[in-house]
Design a protein around this motif. Structure first.
Motif, mmCIF file in Angstrom:
data_model
loop_
_atom_site.group_PDB
_atom_site.id
_atom_site.type_symbol
_atom_site.label_atom_id
_atom_site.label_comp_id
_atom_site.label_asym_id
_atom_site.label_seq_id
_atom_site.Cartn_x
_atom_site.Cartn_y
_atom_site.Cartn_z
ATOM 1 N N ILE A 55 0.836 -1.204 0.000
ATOM 2 C CA ILE A 55 0.000 0.000 0.000
ATOM 3 C C ILE A 55 0.870 1.254 0.000
ATOM 4 N N PRO A 56 0.820 2.068 -1.065
ATOM 5 C CA PRO A 56 1.593 3.316 -1.095
ATOM 6 C C PRO A 56 1.200 4.226 0.070
ATOM 7 N N GLY A 57 2.208 4.824 0.699
ATOM 8 C CA GLY A 57 1.936 5.721 1.821
ATOM 9 C C GLY A 57 1.912 5.029 3.163
ATOM 10 N N SER A 58 2.030 3.699 3.164
ATOM 11 C CA SER A 58 2.091 2.996 4.441
ATOM 12 C C SER A 58 3.520 3.024 4.966
ATOM 13 N N VAL A 59 3.688 2.797 6.257
ATOM 14 C CA VAL A 59 5.026 2.815 6.844
ATOM 15 C C VAL A 59 5.843 1.600 6.390
ATOM 16 N N CYS A 60 5.173 0.602 5.802
ATOM 17 C CA CYS A 60 5.862 -0.607 5.336
ATOM 18 C C CYS A 60 6.118 -0.609 3.834
ATOM 19 N N PRO A 99 -0.068 2.464 11.001
ATOM 20 C CA PRO A 99 0.243 1.864 9.710
ATOM 21 C C PRO A 99 0.560 2.839 8.581
ATOM 22 N N MET A 100 0.086 4.090 8.686
ATOM 23 C CA MET A 100 0.252 5.032 7.580
ATOM 24 C C MET A 100 1.156 6.198 7.974
ATOM 25 N N ILE A 101 1.992 6.622 7.057
ATOM 26 C CA ILE A 101 2.880 7.763 7.272
ATOM 27 C C ILE A 101 2.034 9.023 7.490
ATOM 28 N N GLY A 102 2.383 9.778 8.519
ATOM 29 C CA GLY A 102 1.682 11.026 8.802
ATOM 30 C C GLY A 102 0.377 10.869 9.544
ATOM 31 N N LYS A 103 0.039 9.641 9.945
ATOM 32 C CA LYS A 103 -1.219 9.388 10.638
ATOM 33 C C LYS A 103 -0.956 8.784 12.015
ATOM 34 N N SER A 104 -1.900 9.015 12.935
ATOM 35 C CA SER A 104 -1.783 8.412 14.264
ATOM 36 C C SER A 104 -2.684 7.189 14.346
ATOM 37 N N LEU A 105 -2.574 6.463 15.445
ATOM 38 C CA LEU A 105 -3.435 5.305 15.679
ATOM 39 C C LEU A 105 -4.750 5.702 16.333
ATOM 40 N N GLY A 106 -4.825 6.908 16.858
ATOM 41 C CA GLY A 106 -6.016 7.332 17.560
ATOM 42 C C GLY A 106 -5.950 6.951 19.027
ATOM 43 N N ALA A 107 -6.923 7.325 19.788
ATOM 44 C CA ALA A 107 -6.945 7.071 21.225
ATOM 45 C C ALA A 107 -7.486 5.676 21.515
ATOM 46 N N TRP A 108 -6.850 5.010 22.478
ATOM 47 C CA TRP A 108 -7.277 3.660 22.859
ATOM 48 C C TRP A 108 -8.053 3.648 24.165
ATOM 49 N N GLY A 109 -8.039 4.742 24.883
ATOM 50 C CA GLY A 109 -8.700 4.747 26.169
ATOM 51 C C GLY A 109 -7.887 4.053 27.247
ATOM 52 N N ASP A 110 -6.640 3.769 26.958
ATOM 53 C CA ASP A 110 -5.728 3.170 27.938
ATOM 54 C C ASP A 110 -4.323 3.684 27.624
#
Length: 214
Positions: A45-50, A160-171
């Protein structure tokens, strides 16, 4: 009887001993990046960290390196694998700088694999472990199941994506991002691509590490 180093190397697939990353403190272990379950899909996937994974090019392509990675992958199911890793890490780790990087190539293969590293960390409380992972579901499942999580084992869930966060997990599960501009900025690019004195990756109180794409 205490396991010998020779036995530990054979059991864990570390024929020449543990890895020694030039950038980081301490030692490491690795398995093939091709075996990453989520990472292998993200690599397409283009733009992914992998999408341009360092562990799929360069020195990782040498025959001897590929053979070593395959040996360590095959060794994961050995019934004495935990004992072997404890013996190796305990032998090689510098007590004055006791940091260990798990998977400078590769990722968790199963929930059992995660639990194996929990056992290793418990048996080596004097060593600080850091494991980056994109296997979010399995990591969260194991963390819910294990109530007495070892304080010296930090698993960072990787966006997984460059420039993006995982978001909040609540923990308080630590995370990492690539060029997202949030959290602790990895200082390596400004200091010869080395960790130097920084140990933030191993610190569970550092909620997010933001790496630069490399």
């Amino acid at each position: 009887m205490t396991m010998t180093l020779t036995e530990a190397k054979a059991i864990t697939g570390h024929k020449s001993g543990l890895g020694k990353p030039s950038k980081m403190p301490g030692y490491s272990t690795a398995i093939p990046a091709q075996a990453c379950r989520r990472g292998a899909k993200l690599a397409q996937i283009p733009g992914s960290v992998c999408s341009d994974c360092y562990a799929l090019r360069g020195n990782y392509l040498y025959k001897s390196v590929r053979e070593g990675l395959a040996r360590r992958m095959a060794a994961l199911n050995h019934p004495r694998w935990v004992e072997g890793m404890v013996r190796l890490i305990g032998h090689y780790t510098d007590p004055d700088d006791p940091y260990f990087r798990v998977h400078d190539s590769g990722d968790f293969q199963s929930q059992h694999h995660i639990e194996q590293w929990v056992k290793v960390a418990r048996l080596l409380p004097e060593v600080e472990f850091w494991i980056p992972s994109k296997e979010v579901s399995d990591v969260k499942a194991v963390q819910r199941r294990i109530k007495d999580w070892p304080a010296n084992l930090v698993i960072r869930l990787s966006a997984p994506m460059i420039g993006k966060s995982l978001g909040a997990w609540g923990d308080p599960t630590p995370t990492s991002t690539v060029d997202a501009g949030i959290g602790h900025k990895c200082p390596a690019p400004t200091q010869g691509n080395k960790c130097g004195p920084c140990r933030a990756c191993w610190d569970p109180t550092v909620s997010n590490i933001d790496y630069h794409k490399h």
